[in-house]
Design an enzyme around this catalytic site. Sequence first.
Site, PDB file in Angstrom:
ATOM      1  N   ASP A   1       0.911  -1.238   0.115  1.00 48.31           N
ATOM      2  CA  ASP A   1      -0.029  -0.001  -0.180  1.00 48.31           C
ATOM      3  C   ASP A   1       0.919   1.350  -0.120  1.00 48.31           C
ATOM      4  OD1 ASP A   1      -2.223  -1.631  -0.148  1.00 48.31           O
ATOM      5  OD2 ASP A   1      -2.631  -1.522   2.272  1.00 48.31           O
TER       6      ASP A   1
ATOM      7  N   ASN B   1      -5.135   9.568   1.963  1.00 49.48           N
ATOM      8  CA  ASN B   1      -5.568   8.743   3.165  1.00 49.48           C
ATOM      9  C   ASN B   1      -6.280   9.772   4.129  1.00 49.48           C
ATOM     10  OD1 ASN B   1      -5.327   6.033   2.410  1.00 49.48           O
ATOM     11  ND2 ASN B   1      -3.643   5.730   3.636  1.00 49.48           N
TER      12      ASN B   1
ATOM     13  N   ASP C   1      -4.902  13.799  21.967  1.00 54.75           N
ATOM     14  CA  ASP C   1      -3.344  13.430  21.434  1.00 54.75           C
ATOM     15  C   ASP C   1      -3.524  13.974  19.872  1.00 54.75           C
ATOM     16  OD1 ASP C   1      -2.462  12.028  23.576  1.00 54.75           O
ATOM     17  OD2 ASP C   1      -2.628   9.882  22.737  1.00 54.75           O
TER      18      ASP C   1
ATOM     19  N   ALA D   1      -7.683   3.079   7.206  1.00 50.97           N
ATOM     20  CA  ALA D   1      -6.433   3.169   7.506  1.00 50.97           C
ATOM     21  C   ALA D   1      -6.081   3.778   8.864  1.00 50.97           C
ATOM     22  CB  ALA D   1      -5.419   3.909   6.567  1.00 50.97           C
ATOM     23  N   TYR D   2      -5.282   4.801   9.167  1.00 49.59           N
ATOM     24  CA  TYR D   2      -5.242   5.238  10.591  1.00 49.59           C
ATOM     25  C   TYR D   2      -6.624   5.816  11.073  1.00 49.59           C
ATOM     26  CZ  TYR D   2      -2.808   8.019  14.024  1.00 49.59           C
ATOM     27  OH  TYR D   2      -2.283   8.720  15.286  1.00 49.59           O
ATOM     28  N   ASN D   3      -7.643   5.989  10.580  1.00 45.59           N
ATOM     29  CA  ASN D   3      -8.781   6.332  10.811  1.00 45.59           C
ATOM     30  C   ASN D   3      -9.467   5.458  11.656  1.00 45.59           C
ATOM     31  OD1 ASN D   3     -11.490   7.860  10.788  1.00 45.59           O
ATOM     32  ND2 ASN D   3     -12.085   6.367   9.719  1.00 45.59           N
ATOM     33  N   LEU D   4      -9.523   4.027  11.028  1.00 47.34           N
ATOM     34  CA  LEU D   4      -9.930   2.876  11.625  1.00 47.34           C
ATOM     35  C   LEU D   4      -9.262   2.538  12.935  1.00 47.34           C
ATOM     36  CD1 LEU D   4     -12.069   0.619  11.584  1.00 47.34           C
ATOM     37  CD2 LEU D   4     -10.582  -0.544   9.912  1.00 47.34           C
TER      38      LEU D   4
END
Length: 255
Positions: free
Chosen positions: A44, A114, A144, A156-159
């Site tokens: 990815d 993303n 944070d 991605a990071y969101n999940l």
Amino acid sequence: MPFEKIAFVATDVSEAQDALAELSQRYGNHPVDEADVIVALGGDGLMLQTMHKYMDRRIPIYGMNRGSVGFLMNEYRDNDLMERLSKAQTTVLHPLRMKARCVDGTETEALALNEVSLLRETFQAAKISISIDGRVRMEELICDGVLVATPAGSTAYNLSAQGPIIPIDAELLALTPISAFRPRRWRGALLPHKAEVTFTVREAAKRPVAAVADHTEVRNVETVTVSEETSIDLLMMFDEGHTLDERILAEQFIH
């Protein structure tokens, strides 16, 4: 549509380089400026790098997984590539544009496929005000960090930050806090894709915050504006039955 000239790109790992050699010998390897499709061999990360690098070309990109996760990639096979390309379905994505102004007055713009995320730089929690289309919606989020994710980036990071998974054609953006302290139970919001989000960092000198748009990091930001860049079309190709919208839908039933 038929594709005649393929440009292959690959990561440095041995599996990707072996695939590059095999496919180049079998199908030829054209310069990107002459090609009508790019085939990316890796994971990815390579797909995101390739889309960033050739964002102004509006050339379709078809990935084959020679990396680890490969959520944005198709299965690797070397024997029927031309047929797969001719039958592949294309997903059109739009990146986010980040405009960041730092404490010292410098300004930076960057694009993200993303997400755009704000992250505290030190041991102290960040204090961030959130405005949507010029209206303050949250006076102070102590956290944070916080991020805005596209549908493609929602897995991605969101999940990982407990944000929602968004179908690829939903025309929404995810606004997701990262380890929110106050308000403790705020889980974020779903926004129209045309929304403009402005983050204002409170006590920016005392509580420094960095802004990250995919691979671009800007430190000591004071204000960050995020909006969808509809003038840029990113074309990702997927095999029939394994499109990005199908993968995002299926991800919601993994437990």
